[in-house]
Design a protein around this motif. Sequence first.
Motif, PDB file in Angstrom:
ATOM      1  N   ARG A  35       0.813  -1.225   0.000  1.00 44.01           N
ATOM      2  CA  ARG A  35       0.000   0.000   0.000  1.00 44.01           C
ATOM      3  C   ARG A  35       0.846   1.275   0.000  1.00 44.01           C
ATOM      4  O   ARG A  35       0.447   2.288  -0.536  1.00 44.01           O
ATOM      5  CB  ARG A  35      -0.965   0.011   1.183  1.00 44.01           C
ATOM      6  N   SER A  36       2.060   1.247   0.615  1.00 41.83           N
ATOM      7  CA  SER A  36       2.887   2.458   0.638  1.00 41.83           C
ATOM      8  C   SER A  36       3.425   2.751  -0.753  1.00 41.83           C
ATOM      9  O   SER A  36       3.425   1.887  -1.616  1.00 41.83           O
ATOM     10  CB  SER A  36       4.085   2.291   1.569  1.00 41.83           C
ATOM     11  N   GLU A  37       3.912   3.997  -0.909  1.00 46.27           N
ATOM     12  CA  GLU A  37       4.433   4.394  -2.221  1.00 46.27           C
ATOM     13  C   GLU A  37       5.895   3.998  -2.386  1.00 46.27           C
ATOM     14  O   GLU A  37       6.442   4.040  -3.484  1.00 46.27           O
ATOM     15  CB  GLU A  37       4.312   5.922  -2.400  1.00 46.27           C
ATOM     16  N   THR A  38       6.549   3.661  -1.270  1.00 48.57           N
ATOM     17  CA  THR A  38       7.952   3.236  -1.335  1.00 48.57           C
ATOM     18  C   THR A  38       8.142   2.120  -0.316  1.00 48.57           C
ATOM     19  O   THR A  38       7.242   1.850   0.476  1.00 48.57           O
ATOM     20  CB  THR A  38       8.907   4.389  -0.945  1.00 48.57           C
ATOM     21  N   LEU A  39       9.320   1.529  -0.291  1.00 46.30           N
ATOM     22  CA  LEU A  39       9.605   0.496   0.704  1.00 46.30           C
ATOM     23  C   LEU A  39       9.461   1.087   2.099  1.00 46.30           C
ATOM     24  O   LEU A  39       9.986   2.169   2.360  1.00 46.30           O
ATOM     25  CB  LEU A  39      11.051   0.023   0.549  1.00 46.30           C
ATOM     26  N   ARG A  40       8.792   0.384   2.983  1.00 43.88           N
ATOM     27  CA  ARG A  40       8.631   0.911   4.347  1.00 43.88           C
ATOM     28  C   ARG A  40       9.848   0.489   5.171  1.00 43.88           C
ATOM     29  O   ARG A  40       9.761  -0.297   6.096  1.00 43.88           O
ATOM     30  CB  ARG A  40       7.325   0.421   4.955  1.00 43.88           C
ATOM     31  N   ASN A  41      11.004   1.031   4.768  1.00 40.14           N
ATOM     32  CA  ASN A  41      12.233   0.561   5.400  1.00 40.14           C
ATOM     33  C   ASN A  41      12.733   1.504   6.482  1.00 40.14           C
ATOM     34  O   ASN A  41      13.813   1.330   7.011  1.00 40.14           O
ATOM     35  CB  ASN A  41      13.325   0.315   4.348  1.00 40.14           C
ATOM     36  N   THR A  42      11.931   2.525   6.798  1.00 39.87           N
ATOM     37  CA  THR A  42      12.415   3.452   7.824  1.00 39.87           C
ATOM     38  C   THR A  42      11.654   3.300   9.136  1.00 39.87           C
ATOM     39  O   THR A  42      12.073   3.804  10.158  1.00 39.87           O
ATOM     40  CB  THR A  42      12.285   4.915   7.354  1.00 39.87           C
ATOM     41  N   THR A  43      10.496   2.606   9.083  1.00 38.21           N
ATOM     42  CA  THR A  43       9.739   2.466  10.330  1.00 38.21           C
ATOM     43  C   THR A  43      10.296   1.310  11.159  1.00 38.21           C
ATOM     44  O   THR A  43      10.774   0.320  10.619  1.00 38.21           O
ATOM     45  CB  THR A  43       8.242   2.199  10.049  1.00 38.21           C
ATOM     46  N   ALA A  45      12.836   1.043  13.143  1.00 37.39           N
ATOM     47  CA  ALA A  45      14.249   1.145  13.522  1.00 37.39           C
ATOM     48  C   ALA A  45      15.053  -0.149  13.325  1.00 37.39           C
ATOM     49  O   ALA A  45      15.849  -0.252  12.409  1.00 37.39           O
ATOM     50  CB  ALA A  45      14.366   1.641  14.960  1.00 37.39           C
ATOM     51  N   ALA A  46      14.861  -1.138  14.194  1.00 38.85           N
ATOM     52  CA  ALA A  46      15.731  -2.317  14.129  1.00 38.85           C
ATOM     53  C   ALA A  46      14.980  -3.552  14.598  1.00 38.85           C
ATOM     54  O   ALA A  46      13.875  -3.466  15.133  1.00 38.85           O
ATOM     55  CB  ALA A  46      16.967  -2.090  14.980  1.00 38.85           C
ATOM     56  N   ILE A  47      15.615  -4.706  14.408  1.00 38.54           N
ATOM     57  CA  ILE A  47      14.942  -5.961  14.743  1.00 38.54           C
ATOM     58  C   ILE A  47      15.992  -6.995  15.165  1.00 38.54           C
ATOM     59  O   ILE A  47      17.024  -7.144  14.500  1.00 38.54           O
ATOM     60  CB  ILE A  47      14.111  -6.444  13.519  1.00 38.54           C
ATOM     61  N   GLY A  48      15.761  -7.651  16.299  1.00 37.46           N
ATOM     62  CA  GLY A  48      16.693  -8.687  16.759  1.00 37.46           C
ATOM     63  C   GLY A  48      16.397  -9.992  16.032  1.00 37.46           C
ATOM     64  O   GLY A  48      15.236 -10.382  15.901  1.00 37.46           O
ATOM     65  N   ILE A  49      17.437 -10.660  15.550  1.00 39.16           N
ATOM     66  CA  ILE A  49      17.235 -11.945  14.857  1.00 39.16           C
ATOM     67  C   ILE A  49      18.007 -13.019  15.629  1.00 39.16           C
ATOM     68  O   ILE A  49      19.231 -12.908  15.803  1.00 39.16           O
ATOM     69  CB  ILE A  49      17.724 -11.876  13.383  1.00 39.16           C
ATOM     70  N   ARG A  50      17.272 -14.052  16.101  1.00 38.93           N
ATOM     71  CA  ARG A  50      17.883 -15.161  16.851  1.00 38.93           C
ATOM     72  C   ARG A  50      18.280 -16.264  15.868  1.00 38.93           C
ATOM     73  O   ARG A  50      18.010 -16.172  14.669  1.00 38.93           O
ATOM     74  CB  ARG A  50      16.894 -15.717  17.888  1.00 38.93           C
ATOM     75  N   GLN A  51      18.838 -17.367  16.429  1.00 45.35           N
ATOM     76  CA  GLN A  51      19.433 -18.357  15.516  1.00 45.35           C
ATOM     77  C   GLN A  51      18.412 -19.004  14.566  1.00 45.35           C
ATOM     78  O   GLN A  51      18.738 -19.312  13.425  1.00 45.35           O
ATOM     79  CB  GLN A  51      20.238 -19.408  16.275  1.00 45.35           C
ATOM     80  N   ARG A 100      16.246  -2.423  10.444  1.00 43.93           N
ATOM     81  CA  ARG A 100      15.171  -2.915   9.572  1.00 43.93           C
ATOM     82  C   ARG A 100      15.451  -2.571   8.121  1.00 43.93           C
ATOM     83  O   ARG A 100      15.167  -3.334   7.213  1.00 43.93           O
ATOM     84  CB  ARG A 100      13.837  -2.273   9.963  1.00 43.93           C
ATOM     85  N   LYS A 101      16.003  -1.377   7.927  1.00 45.25           N
ATOM     86  CA  LYS A 101      16.305  -0.929   6.563  1.00 45.25           C
ATOM     87  C   LYS A 101      17.224  -1.930   5.859  1.00 45.25           C
ATOM     88  O   LYS A 101      17.020  -2.267   4.695  1.00 45.25           O
ATOM     89  CB  LYS A 101      16.963   0.450   6.643  1.00 45.25           C
ATOM     90  N   ASP A 102      18.259  -2.409   6.591  1.00 46.37           N
ATOM     91  CA  ASP A 102      19.188  -3.361   5.970  1.00 46.37           C
ATOM     92  C   ASP A 102      18.460  -4.649   5.592  1.00 46.37           C
ATOM     93  O   ASP A 102      18.672  -5.208   4.517  1.00 46.37           O
ATOM     94  CB  ASP A 102      20.348  -3.677   6.930  1.00 46.37           C
ATOM     95  N   LEU A 103      17.601  -5.115   6.512  1.00 44.26           N
ATOM     96  CA  LEU A 103      16.903  -6.375   6.253  1.00 44.26           C
ATOM     97  C   LEU A 103      15.947  -6.225   5.065  1.00 44.26           C
ATOM     98  O   LEU A 103      15.968  -7.009   4.104  1.00 44.26           O
ATOM     99  CB  LEU A 103      16.148  -6.801   7.520  1.00 44.26           C
ATOM    100  N   ARG A 177      10.433   2.648  20.440  1.00 43.51           N
ATOM    101  CA  ARG A 177      11.763   2.182  20.039  1.00 43.51           C
ATOM    102  C   ARG A 177      12.475   3.227  19.198  1.00 43.51           C
ATOM    103  O   ARG A 177      11.842   4.136  18.655  1.00 43.51           O
ATOM    104  CB  ARG A 177      11.683   0.853  19.283  1.00 43.51           C
ATOM    105  N   GLY A 178      13.754   3.114  19.096  1.00 45.77           N
ATOM    106  CA  GLY A 178      14.513   4.104  18.325  1.00 45.77           C
ATOM    107  C   GLY A 178      15.952   3.665  18.144  1.00 45.77           C
ATOM    108  O   GLY A 178      16.381   2.648  18.701  1.00 45.77           O
ATOM    109  N   LEU A 179      16.671   4.423  17.330  1.00 45.08           N
ATOM    110  CA  LEU A 179      18.098   4.151  17.109  1.00 45.08           C
ATOM    111  C   LEU A 179      18.885   5.352  17.605  1.00 45.08           C
ATOM    112  O   LEU A 179      18.549   6.485  17.269  1.00 45.08           O
ATOM    113  CB  LEU A 179      18.386   3.998  15.612  1.00 45.08           C
TER     114      LEU A 179
END
Length: 616
Positions: A35-43, A45-51, A100-103, A177-179
């Motif tokens: 639905r967004s006009e661009t990638l929602r890669n800024t909302t 901030a970040a995300i923890g990824i476990r094994q 999140r942006k990187d992912l 949350r924030g960076l």
Amino acid sequence: MDIDDEVVIIGAGICGLATALALHRKGINNVVMERSETLRNTTGAAIGIRQNGWRALDQLGVAETLRRTAILIHRDRTVSLDDGKVHEILMKGEFRCLRRKDLIDTLYDELPSTTVKFGCQLESIKLDPNTSKPVLRFSDGSAILAKVLIGCDGGKSIVADFLNVKPTKKFSFCAVRGLSNYPNGHSFDHDFVRITKDNKFLGIIPIDDHSEDEKKEAVMDVDDEVVIIGAGICGLATALALHKKGIKSVVMERSESLRNTTGSAIGIRQNGWRALDQLGVAETLRHTAIAIQRERIVSLADGKVEEIPMKGETRCLRRKDLIDTLYDALPPATVKFGCQLESIKLDQITTKPVLRFIDGSSIIAKVVIGCDGGKSIVADFLNLKPTKMFSICGVRGLSNYRDGHSFAHEFLRIRKDNKLVGRLPIDEHLVYWFCAHPYVPGDERNWEDPEEIRRSTLDLLSDYPKEIQEMIEITDVKTLSFSHLRYRAPWDLLMGTFCKGTVTIAGDAMHVMGPFLGQGGSAGLEDAIVLARNLAQMGSIHVESRRKVTVQGVEEAFNLYVKQRKMRVIRLSLQTYLTGMLLGASSHLKKLLCIVLLFLLFRNPSGHIDYDCGCL
Ligand SMILES: Cc1cc2nc3c(=O)[nH]c(=O)nc-3n(C[C@H](O)[C@H](O)[C@H](O)COP(=O)(O)OP(=O)(O)OC[C@H]3O[C@@H](n4cnc5c(N)ncnc54)[C@H](O)[C@@H]3O)c2cc1C
């Protein structure tokens, strides 16, 4: 549309993109509707990824790329502020905290380029009675007959509703949350720290580990490039004009993606089309918007109607079309996103401009062009007087008439008291409108909220014709915006110095002027042509297949650019200023003064469109 051979995925979040990539890896065609006009890669901030998450990323073939973006977390440490207890455990398995942006960007970059369709908001699903295939209806009125549908549309999923899944519930908890960026490096261990007190919980996870030394190394010398600040209309046009003259440039933009959704649309008069022709993008853009044939000014106070045939080419472009077209014509990687300029100073030894960005990195540039809009940091560096605010504000939006509108191809302006509404059709369905009205100091309304903008504008225009109200009612909320109008005073333009050594400015950074003549954007396009022409003629030499800028020549080129542009932008700004003052003036005397000055100085009110910026 019947997209029989593809899987349709709703939502280009982490799950939608990962699903699309997994299908792609298995050779299954798919399309993602976002639905967004661009990638929602800024909302977010970040995300923890476990094994377990890393196992999935390994399978998708993106884990190695992502591992390079974040450090490994070694320990899990819980600190209780209630009793001072600290509980430490070694982290089990691989744990990293990704931006999140990187992912999102990494997943997206692995997909075929046309996989994600932006601006497609799913409204409803039902099964086709004949084929029993799912029929997806989108908010712009279009529909898709899909064979296979996967809903990755998040916590408020329309696909889940279709499956009659019970509504989601809310915890009695909320989260923030924030960076935080430590320009000189942070000193935290590679730990996931949780600090608890009462029923509050704070979690801290480092993403990377820049040390002060690494940051110092980040001072980059971009000797052979022109550095442009800001990827708005003027910054992109300047980069394209330079590119066409064989001069390499890099555009540093503070946003994380193209700012192609703000401002909805822009009227371009014949002087602007001349500049777009020189940039080689006019033909593409002509296909996106109809030609406006006449101007009609209606006064609701006395019923007077003035009709003026439109002189020269005028079209109203979606800003997105203009920005995207300029951007697409640039060499890849010209624009660097997420680079917000913080300050400029001259290096004491080399006298080259040193640009400092808010992430702590710096660039030593040879040539700088500030296209950073009405609140320009480059203009501050040039010691220009601060811009001023009109006592007028503007609301604008795009209205989509699904079955087509019946408006003439005209620029309609309707005045009443000190309100002005403008309406310009873009094509047979889409209409751009704006409303200028007095700014009320201390106004408590939330002008950031599009629904509030719509409500307030409807209230304000309750004495306007019904078709105007209907137009505002059907406006796509995503396109609604409010701005308190800003200008650089014509007398400050007259006195100002627009270049210092190899630093100059263009576009709104130089001459932000309010929308009353619809010339701000076109004036920025003209700046781009004149600037690039002068740089190519006087400020650069041929080296192999391209041109390399020379410091001495650049200074001369910039001086000539300022000389050639100054009177043009002063006249435009003065006419805009007087027109704006006339609209906002509360006293008859002020109104009269504006009318007299406009008459004396601008006998031909539309003479501003005759300007020709010349060839590139
Ligand atoms: C209501 C309204 C209606 C208008 N209608 C028209 C019209 O019909 N026709 C017309 O020609 N003009 C119109 N204008 C004027 C036109 O919109 C502007 O003149 C034009 O968009 C200016 O483009 P720009 O690239 O110079 O600046 P901007 O569009 O402001 O772009 C500046 C860019 O620089 C970036 N930036 C800012 N600071 C930094 C920093 N520190 N570091 C890095 N990046 C930074 C911003 O993110 C942005 O991308 C209108 C303006 C308004 C307010």
